[in-house]
Design an enzyme around this catalytic site. Structure first.
Site, mmCIF file in Angstrom:
data_model
loop_
_atom_site.group_PDB
_atom_site.id
_atom_site.type_symbol
_atom_site.label_atom_id
_atom_site.label_comp_id
_atom_site.label_asym_id
_atom_site.label_seq_id
_atom_site.Cartn_x
_atom_site.Cartn_y
_atom_site.Cartn_z
ATOM 1 N N ILE A 17 0.840 -1.205 0.000
ATOM 2 C CA ILE A 17 0.000 0.000 0.000
ATOM 3 C C ILE A 17 0.874 1.253 0.000
ATOM 4 O O ILE A 17 0.610 2.204 -0.737
ATOM 5 C CB ILE A 17 -0.993 -0.023 1.187
ATOM 6 C CG1 ILE A 17 -1.926 -1.240 1.058
ATOM 7 C CG2 ILE A 17 -1.804 1.263 1.236
ATOM 8 C CD1 ILE A 17 -2.840 -1.491 2.263
ATOM 9 N N THR A 50 -4.295 5.706 7.260
ATOM 10 C CA THR A 50 -5.276 4.776 6.682
ATOM 11 C C THR A 50 -4.915 3.348 7.090
ATOM 12 O O THR A 50 -5.421 2.394 6.504
ATOM 13 C CB THR A 50 -5.275 4.857 5.139
ATOM 14 O OG1 THR A 50 -3.952 4.637 4.673
ATOM 15 C CG2 THR A 50 -5.785 6.195 4.646
ATOM 16 N N ALA A 51 -4.025 3.204 8.090
ATOM 17 C CA ALA A 51 -3.541 1.870 8.478
ATOM 18 C C ALA A 51 -4.343 1.353 9.672
ATOM 19 O O ALA A 51 -5.313 0.594 9.490
ATOM 20 C CB ALA A 51 -2.049 1.930 8.761
ATOM 21 N N ARG A 52 -3.976 1.769 10.881
ATOM 22 C CA ARG A 52 -4.725 1.393 12.071
ATOM 23 C C ARG A 52 -4.624 2.513 13.107
ATOM 24 O O ARG A 52 -3.571 3.153 13.234
ATOM 25 C CB ARG A 52 -4.161 0.100 12.690
ATOM 26 C CG ARG A 52 -4.533 -1.180 11.965
ATOM 27 C CD ARG A 52 -6.025 -1.513 12.067
ATOM 28 N NE ARG A 52 -6.365 -2.763 11.416
ATOM 29 C CZ ARG A 52 -6.848 -2.886 10.166
ATOM 30 N NH1 ARG A 52 -7.068 -1.818 9.426
ATOM 31 N NH2 ARG A 52 -7.134 -4.073 9.671
ATOM 32 N N ASP A 109 -8.671 7.682 8.251
ATOM 33 C CA ASP A 109 -9.706 6.711 7.852
ATOM 34 C C ASP A 109 -9.890 5.656 8.941
ATOM 35 O O ASP A 109 -10.834 4.875 8.881
ATOM 36 C CB ASP A 109 -9.276 6.045 6.532
ATOM 37 C CG ASP A 109 -10.344 5.129 5.956
ATOM 38 O OD1 ASP A 109 -11.529 5.540 5.935
ATOM 39 O OD2 ASP A 109 -10.019 3.996 5.523
ATOM 40 N N GLU A 130 -12.390 1.983 17.238
ATOM 41 C CA GLU A 130 -13.507 2.145 16.286
ATOM 42 C C GLU A 130 -14.726 1.366 16.733
ATOM 43 O O GLU A 130 -14.582 0.257 17.217
ATOM 44 C CB GLU A 130 -13.091 1.598 14.900
ATOM 45 C CG GLU A 130 -12.101 2.464 14.187
ATOM 46 C CD GLU A 130 -11.670 1.860 12.850
ATOM 47 O OE1 GLU A 130 -12.421 1.035 12.277
ATOM 48 O OE2 GLU A 130 -10.579 2.219 12.379
ATOM 49 N N HIS A 145 -13.468 4.432 8.019
ATOM 50 C CA HIS A 145 -12.789 3.190 7.607
ATOM 51 C C HIS A 145 -13.283 2.685 6.248
ATOM 52 O O HIS A 145 -13.882 1.614 6.146
ATOM 53 C CB HIS A 145 -12.956 2.105 8.678
ATOM 54 C CG HIS A 145 -11.896 1.041 8.593
ATOM 55 N ND1 HIS A 145 -11.374 0.409 9.691
ATOM 56 C CD2 HIS A 145 -11.244 0.488 7.540
ATOM 57 C CE1 HIS A 145 -10.465 -0.472 9.318
ATOM 58 N NE2 HIS A 145 -10.374 -0.442 8.001
ATOM 59 N N GLY A 176 -11.144 2.427 3.532
ATOM 60 C CA GLY A 176 -9.986 2.053 2.712
ATOM 61 C C GLY A 176 -10.294 1.115 1.561
ATOM 62 O O GLY A 176 -10.016 1.413 0.404
ATOM 63 N N SER A 177 -10.885 -0.021 1.880
ATOM 64 C CA SER A 177 -11.094 -1.029 0.824
ATOM 65 C C SER A 177 -12.517 -1.004 0.267
ATOM 66 O O SER A 177 -12.914 -1.928 -0.434
ATOM 67 C CB SER A 177 -10.793 -2.417 1.397
ATOM 68 O OG SER A 177 -11.652 -2.689 2.491
HETATM 69 C C1 8YV Z 1 -11.171 -4.014 5.878
HETATM 70 C C2 8YV Z 1 -8.821 -3.198 6.420
HETATM 71 O O1 8YV Z 1 -12.200 -3.698 5.048
HETATM 72 O O2 8YV Z 1 -8.089 -5.049 5.207
HETATM 73 C C3 8YV Z 1 -7.954 -4.371 6.212
HETATM 74 O O3 8YV Z 1 -7.076 -4.638 7.051
HETATM 75 O O4 8YV Z 1 -8.529 -2.359 7.197
HETATM 76 C C4 8YV Z 1 -10.073 -3.005 5.625
HETATM 77 O O5 8YV Z 1 -9.744 -2.991 4.291
HETATM 78 C C5 8YV Z 1 -11.656 -3.959 7.281
HETATM 79 O O6 8YV Z 1 -10.626 -4.231 8.163
HETATM 80 C C6 8YV Z 1 -12.815 -4.921 7.495
HETATM 81 O O7 8YV Z 1 -12.414 -6.254 7.740
#
Ligand code: 8YV
Length: 322
Positions: free
Chosen positions: A161, A239-241, A265, A270, A288, A290-291
């Protein structure tokens, strides 16, 4: 007579295409209302199941894994992050843990750029001006932000990423500096400047974006001390944790001007993020996402199923993490 198919416990509501494939190949135990299950419900749901399709919202610490029924052979998480699962405890129970790398790289890098731009160009304040009906027209000094072109973007964690963010940021004319466990080969580095330590990277980074995994080594790596090492008026993107940053320290830096703005994000605890963020204007905050594209969420689900197919067929799972 049809042979009974393996039961897969699915802890959250997944995209339709993924649930369709689950119905085709397995006996899925679905979560139609998308309720977040507590520890007892997770164990209850796993009764009679051979595999669990879980998400980063479900914690699997060692005691919880020890309670799982013996039949469970695989725990596929719909995420690239695996910090919510005790991998060693799962291994000890003979449970293969898999994740979803690669497929969410581009979508997450897009959200990092959105956070970077949203913070640098004051997107929250700008939107609020319009939505509250307070915009009285163009002014030469209205909501001035920061220019990306020519600025240094510091990237902490230059994995998939981080590299995808670097590719995008180069297109915006940014200079890339990075800190990573090891230096990347020149063809991957693409002229980016390598720093052995965070302390060496931070003074260079007007913009800083975090892309390292959560864990004891990275817990609150952005704290009072490290924030002081950034140039005054820097922009922080996460955008990580959420566990990578000390929220109190970041909120103080946003109030003092040490940080010009932040684009986040992800958050510690959370969805109950630190309430201080809600009232700070110089934050651009996403829930959150990201994906969260149709393409990526489908691909994440299929990746989980490819892994479950492999484990249940006695083959090596492509994304085994333990
Ligand atoms: C997830 C994420 O959608 O993949 C990860 O680690 O942070 C996100 O893309 C989310 O964690 C839900 O499981």
């Amino acid at each position: 007579m049809t042979a009974s198919r393996p039961v897969v416990f699915v802890t959250r509501k997944l995209p339709d295409a993924v649930e369709d494939r689950l119905r085709r190949d397995y006996e899925p135990r679905l979560n139609r209302d998308d309720r977040v299950y507590g520890p007892d419900q997770l164990i209850e749901g796993a009764r009679g199941a051979i595999a669990i399709l879980t998400c980063a919202t479900d914690p699997w610490p060692a005691p919880q894994i020890q309670r799982l029924p013996d039949e469970v052979r695989a725990l596929a998480t719909f995420s690239v992050g695996v910090e919510h699962i005790d991998l060693g405890a799962a291994r000890a129970r003979g449970i293969t843990v898999t994740n979803t790398p690669d497929v969410l790289t581009e979508a997450t890098a897009d959200i990092a750029m959105l956070c970077l731009l949203g913070a640098a160009r004051r997107a929250f304040e700008a939107e609020a001006l319009i939505r509250t009906g307070r915009w009285a027209g163009w002014r030469p000094t209205q909501l001035l932000g920061l220019e990306l072109a020519g600025a240094v973007l510091g990237i902490v964690g230059m994995g998939r990423i981080g590299q995808a963010v670097a590719r995008r940021a180069r297109g915006f004319g940014m200079h890339i500096h990075y800190c990573n466990r090891r230096r990347l080969p020149p063809e991957v580095e693409q002229g980016a400047w390598f720093h052995h330590t965070l302390a060496s990277l931070l003074p260079q980074a007007r913009f800083l974006s975090l892309h390292c995994p959560a864990g004891p080594e990275t817990h609150q790596l952005i704290n009072r001390e490290t924030l002081e090492l950034l140039p005054r008026g820097a922009v922080l993107v996460n955008t990580a944790r959420g566990s990578l940053i000390d929220d109190e320290a970041v909120l103080d830096a946003l109030a003092s001007g040490q940080l010009f703005a932040a684009g986040f994000d992800v958050y510690a605890g959370e969805p109950n993020l630190h309430p201080g963020y809600r009232t700070r204007r110089n934050c651009f905050l996403l829930p959150h996402l990201g994906s969260a594209t149709i393409e990526t969420r489908n691909a994440m689900g299929f990746r989980c199923l490819d892994n479950l197919d492999a484990v249940l067929a006695g083959r090596a799972a492509p994304d085994a993490r333990n």
